[in-house]
Design a protein around this motif. Structure first.
Motif, mmCIF file in Angstrom:
data_model
loop_
_atom_site.group_PDB
_atom_site.id
_atom_site.type_symbol
_atom_site.label_atom_id
_atom_site.label_comp_id
_atom_site.label_asym_id
_atom_site.label_seq_id
_atom_site.Cartn_x
_atom_site.Cartn_y
_atom_site.Cartn_z
ATOM 1 N N LEU A 1 0.826 -1.203 0.000
ATOM 2 C CA LEU A 1 0.000 0.000 0.000
ATOM 3 C C LEU A 1 0.867 1.263 0.000
ATOM 4 O O LEU A 1 0.561 2.256 -0.680
ATOM 5 C CB LEU A 1 -0.925 -0.006 1.213
ATOM 6 C CG LEU A 1 -1.779 1.248 1.450
ATOM 7 C CD1 LEU A 1 -2.757 1.449 0.291
ATOM 8 C CD2 LEU A 1 -2.541 1.137 2.763
ATOM 9 N N ASN A 2 1.940 1.231 0.774
ATOM 10 C CA ASN A 2 2.823 2.391 0.858
ATOM 11 C C ASN A 2 3.616 2.617 -0.425
ATOM 12 O O ASN A 2 4.143 3.719 -0.646
ATOM 13 C CB ASN A 2 3.784 2.223 2.037
ATOM 14 C CG ASN A 2 3.058 2.216 3.369
ATOM 15 O OD1 ASN A 2 1.999 2.852 3.522
ATOM 16 N ND2 ASN A 2 3.606 1.498 4.338
ATOM 17 N N THR B 1 2.350 2.252 -3.564
ATOM 18 C CA THR B 1 1.535 2.692 -4.684
ATOM 19 C C THR B 1 0.902 4.052 -4.391
ATOM 20 O O THR B 1 0.582 4.371 -3.239
ATOM 21 C CB THR B 1 0.423 1.681 -5.004
ATOM 22 O OG1 THR B 1 -0.310 2.125 -6.147
ATOM 23 C CG2 THR B 1 -0.522 1.506 -3.835
ATOM 24 N N SER B 2 0.771 4.847 -5.450
ATOM 25 C CA SER B 2 0.122 6.151 -5.333
ATOM 26 C C SER B 2 -1.218 6.190 -6.050
ATOM 27 O O SER B 2 -1.914 7.200 -6.021
ATOM 28 C CB SER B 2 1.039 7.246 -5.928
ATOM 29 O OG SER B 2 1.324 6.964 -7.308
ATOM 30 N N LEU B 3 -1.606 5.060 -6.660
ATOM 31 C CA LEU B 3 -2.880 4.980 -7.359
ATOM 32 C C LEU B 3 -4.014 4.792 -6.357
ATOM 33 O O LEU B 3 -3.974 3.872 -5.522
ATOM 34 C CB LEU B 3 -2.874 3.834 -8.364
ATOM 35 C CG LEU B 3 -1.840 3.928 -9.502
ATOM 36 C CD1 LEU B 3 -1.874 2.655 -10.351
ATOM 37 C CD2 LEU B 3 -2.117 5.156 -10.358
ATOM 38 N N SER B 4 -5.001 5.665 -6.433
ATOM 39 C CA SER B 4 -6.114 5.591 -5.487
ATOM 40 C C SER B 4 -6.909 4.300 -5.640
ATOM 41 O O SER B 4 -7.409 3.738 -4.640
ATOM 42 C CB SER B 4 -7.039 6.798 -5.669
ATOM 43 O OG SER B 4 -7.552 6.829 -7.002
ATOM 44 N N SER B 5 -7.035 3.820 -6.893
ATOM 45 C CA SER B 5 -7.780 2.574 -7.101
ATOM 46 C C SER B 5 -7.077 1.388 -6.458
ATOM 47 O O SER B 5 -7.712 0.532 -5.832
ATOM 48 C CB SER B 5 -7.970 2.322 -8.596
ATOM 49 O OG SER B 5 -6.705 2.227 -9.255
ATOM 50 N N GLN C 1 -4.937 1.618 -3.965
ATOM 51 C CA GLN C 1 -4.986 1.813 -2.515
ATOM 52 C C GLN C 1 -6.299 1.299 -1.939
ATOM 53 O O GLN C 1 -6.335 0.721 -0.853
ATOM 54 C CB GLN C 1 -4.807 3.298 -2.205
ATOM 55 C CG GLN C 1 -3.395 3.812 -2.436
ATOM 56 C CD GLN C 1 -3.287 5.300 -2.184
ATOM 57 O OE1 GLN C 1 -4.290 6.015 -2.079
ATOM 58 N NE2 GLN C 1 -2.042 5.797 -2.097
ATOM 59 N N SER C 2 -7.392 1.535 -2.683
ATOM 60 C CA SER C 2 -8.697 1.039 -2.229
ATOM 61 C C SER C 2 -8.708 -0.487 -2.161
ATOM 62 O O SER C 2 -9.276 -1.068 -1.216
ATOM 63 C CB SER C 2 -9.787 1.543 -3.183
ATOM 64 O OG SER C 2 -11.045 1.012 -2.826
ATOM 65 N N TYR D 1 -6.655 -1.556 0.892
ATOM 66 C CA TYR D 1 -7.387 -1.286 2.126
ATOM 67 C C TYR D 1 -8.447 -2.370 2.381
ATOM 68 O O TYR D 1 -8.647 -2.813 3.517
ATOM 69 C CB TYR D 1 -8.054 0.085 2.054
ATOM 70 C CG TYR D 1 -7.147 1.235 2.391
ATOM 71 C CD1 TYR D 1 -6.408 1.253 3.574
ATOM 72 C CD2 TYR D 1 -7.037 2.335 1.524
ATOM 73 C CE1 TYR D 1 -5.568 2.306 3.883
ATOM 74 C CE2 TYR D 1 -6.194 3.405 1.820
ATOM 75 C CZ TYR D 1 -5.466 3.372 2.998
ATOM 76 O OH TYR D 1 -4.639 4.421 3.305
#
Length: 342
Positions: free
Chosen positions: A267-268, A270-274, A276-277, A280
């Motif tokens: 998670l740390n 990647t900067s892609l919001s998709s 990251q979702s 999570y």
């Protein structure tokens, strides 16, 4: 009427007399109408022979009636004493069902279906609806678990050296040729190495007293132990259920922690919001499972019917031993009477 000087009435009377005479020859008192065949005498001879054989058997048995009575009494007494020399074995068992995972896997099906491919690439096992019952049963039977269980509860002596249970003092009776309780030393056996029993022997003897049965229709599992002491049998069944729950719980918690750490690291990165979702959601699923494992005591098996102390032994079957001894004694006596005795 006369034909050729012969009276027909006289001829008919002669034929009737001849038929009656021949019919009389067909009937025999013993064989009935079997005199029509040639083996009537053979049948009569067989009947006589059977009567002679029956008389012979009866005479032989009556002549040796005292011997037969003595053998019966001796067989019963001997079998009774032999059966009482055998130690009583008691059985205690627990009825188990698979624990309910629904509280810890809410939404697991949808998450697993949606992100199973990504989780597989990440090396994360989402689990889902997979049952752990079969795994727990195989763990109970495994050499690694048996060694762990025996070492933790120090059961080497009770499993390998016990030969009975003294009810008066509630203590095990030990075979001194196997283990000396005074010196604490093991005897000279081929399965003892470096002053202690070998693991393979411990596993073999432990599996002789352990019974695990899974009902394919109901899904219930029975775990039973047969042993000389009913109290120890009860304690061991209870401890087995607790330990297999703890072992699988600890293993799963370690796996969940490893998965969470790995997913957090990804998670740390990647900067892609998709993405990251996605991470999570995967982390949330692992955290929920870990929380369930840490708070659920009956992690794999829930106890429906706990083990209890049963005072009635399951073996030996003394009545069966006496009947077998009686049958063997009578059989040997009959062989002696009819085949050896002159």
């Amino acid at each position: 009427m006369n034909i050729g000087g012969v009276d027909n009435a006289a001829i008919f009377e002669y034929q009737v007399i001849d038929v009656i005479s021949n019919s009389a020859n067909f009937y025999d008192v013993d064989c009935g109408y079997l005199n029509m065949v040639e083996n009537c005498e053979t049948v009569r001879g067989q009947a006589d022979g059977m009567e002679i054989d029956f008389r012979f058997l009866t005479d032989k048995l009556l002549a040796n009636k005292i011997l037969i009575v003595l053998v019966v009494i001796l067989s019963i007494i001997t079998s009774y004493f032999i059966s009482n020399l055998l130690p009583d074995v008691y059985k205690s068992e627990a009825l188990l069902m698979e624990s309910d995972y629904s509280g810890a896997t809410v939404g697991a099906g949808s998450i697993a279906g949606e992100f199973s491919g990504l989780a597989a690439l990440a090396g994360v096992n989402l689990g889902g609806d997979t049952t752990k019952q079969q795994l727990a049963v195989e763990v109970l039977k495994s050499r690694k678990f048996v060694k762990y269980f025996v070492d933790k509860y120090q059961l080497q002596v009770p499993i390998l050296a016990a030969k009975g249970w003294d009810k008066s003092v509630d203590a095990l009776l030990l075979d001194n040729s196997i283990y000396d309780s005074v010196t604490g030393l093991w005897g000279d056996k081929d399965w003892i190495g470096e002053g202690k029993p070998k693991d393979y022997k411990i596993y073999e003897e432990f599996m002789k007293i352990l019974a695990i049965d899974v009902d394919s229709k109901t899904g219930f599992t029975r775990v039973a132990v047969k042993y000389y002491s009913p109290a120890l049998a009860r304690d061991w069944v209870s401890s087995l259920v607790d330990e297999v729950n703890d072992v699988l719980r600890g293993r799963d918690i370690a796996e969940f922690e490893k998965n969470i750490k790995y997913l957090s690291d990804e998670l740390n990165k990647t900067s892609l919001s998709s993405m990251q979702s996605v991470f999570y959601s995967l982390i949330e699923e692992q955290v929920k499972k870990m929380m369930f494992a840490k708070t659920k005591n009956e992690y794999v098996f829930s106890v429906i019917d706990p083990p209890v102390v049963v005072d009635q032994p399951v073996s030996p079957n003394r009545l069966l031993i006496i009947l077998i001894g009686l049958f063997a004694g009578v059989l040997v006596t009959l062989i002696y009477i009819f085949y050896i005795q002159k």
